[in-house]
Design a protein around this motif. Structure first.
Motif, PDB file in Angstrom:
ATOM      1  N   ASN A 125      17.080  80.336   7.423  1.00  0.00           N
ATOM      2  CA  ASN A 125      16.197  81.102   6.552  1.00  0.00           C
ATOM      3  C   ASN A 125      14.786  80.532   6.485  1.00  0.00           C
ATOM      4  O   ASN A 125      13.851  81.246   6.163  1.00  0.00           O
ATOM      5  N   ARG A 126      14.620  79.253   6.770  1.00  0.00           N
ATOM      6  CA  ARG A 126      13.296  78.629   6.743  1.00  0.00           C
ATOM      7  C   ARG A 126      12.523  78.873   8.034  1.00  0.00           C
ATOM      8  O   ARG A 126      11.313  78.820   8.043  1.00  0.00           O
ATOM      9  N   GLY A 127      13.190  79.110   9.122  1.00  0.00           N
ATOM     10  CA  GLY A 127      12.521  79.333  10.397  1.00  0.00           C
ATOM     11  C   GLY A 127      13.123  78.444  11.469  1.00  0.00           C
ATOM     12  O   GLY A 127      13.753  77.431  11.184  1.00  0.00           O
ATOM     13  N   ILE A 157      11.720  76.671  14.119  1.00  0.00           N
ATOM     14  CA  ILE A 157      11.091  75.394  14.469  1.00  0.00           C
ATOM     15  C   ILE A 157      10.262  74.964  13.294  1.00  0.00           C
ATOM     16  O   ILE A 157       9.446  75.749  12.822  1.00  0.00           O
ATOM     17  N   PRO A 158      10.334  73.816  12.758  1.00  0.00           N
ATOM     18  CA  PRO A 158      11.162  72.648  13.068  1.00  0.00           C
ATOM     19  C   PRO A 158      12.422  72.551  12.217  1.00  0.00           C
ATOM     20  O   PRO A 158      13.137  71.572  12.310  1.00  0.00           O
ATOM     21  N   TRP A 159      12.707  73.569  11.407  1.00  0.00           N
ATOM     22  CA  TRP A 159      13.769  73.429  10.416  1.00  0.00           C
ATOM     23  C   TRP A 159      15.153  73.315  11.013  1.00  0.00           C
ATOM     24  O   TRP A 159      16.048  72.734  10.404  1.00  0.00           O
ATOM     25  N   VAL A 160      15.407  73.878  12.187  1.00  0.00           N
ATOM     26  CA  VAL A 160      16.709  73.724  12.825  1.00  0.00           C
ATOM     27  C   VAL A 160      16.789  72.372  13.522  1.00  0.00           C
ATOM     28  O   VAL A 160      17.852  71.770  13.612  1.00  0.00           O
ATOM     29  N   LEU A 161      15.657  71.860  13.972  1.00  0.00           N
ATOM     30  CA  LEU A 161      15.667  70.585  14.682  1.00  0.00           C
ATOM     31  C   LEU A 161      15.826  69.391  13.742  1.00  0.00           C
ATOM     32  O   LEU A 161      16.373  68.365  14.138  1.00  0.00           O
TER      33      LEU A 161
END
Length: 85
Positions: free
Chosen positions: A22-24, A26-30
């Motif tokens: 939900n945050r986006g 890149i970079p939140w998944v990394l």
């Protein structure tokens, strides 16, 4: 017990994946992937730690196949990431 620990790791990793998604992209998944690598390299491949990776890995595979099928979809994903900043 291994299956229970693996499912426990998946259960802990799923809310992190939803929050990161939900945050986006890149970079939140990394960030969680880097954070999960610390116990992976210190403890080893414990089933809980491997379970943490599964939801994020499944989401990244989904995004990858979506971008391969429709390359302009990456623009929508990047717009989502910049909209939250």
């Amino acid at each position: 017990m291994t299956v229970v620990f693996f499912l426990l790791g998946c259960g802990i990793g799923y809310p992190v994946m939803v929050y990161s998604k939900n945050r986006g992209l890149i970079p939140w998944v990394l960030i969680p992937l880097i954070g999960y690598s610390i116990p992976l390299f210190t403890i080893g491949p414990h089933p809980i730690i491997l379970g943490l990776y599964l939801p994020l890995a499944a989401y990244l595979l989904y995004v990858g196949q979506m971008v391969i099928r429709n390359p302009s979809a990456i623009n929508d994903l990047l717009d989502l990431a910049t909209k939250n900043e």
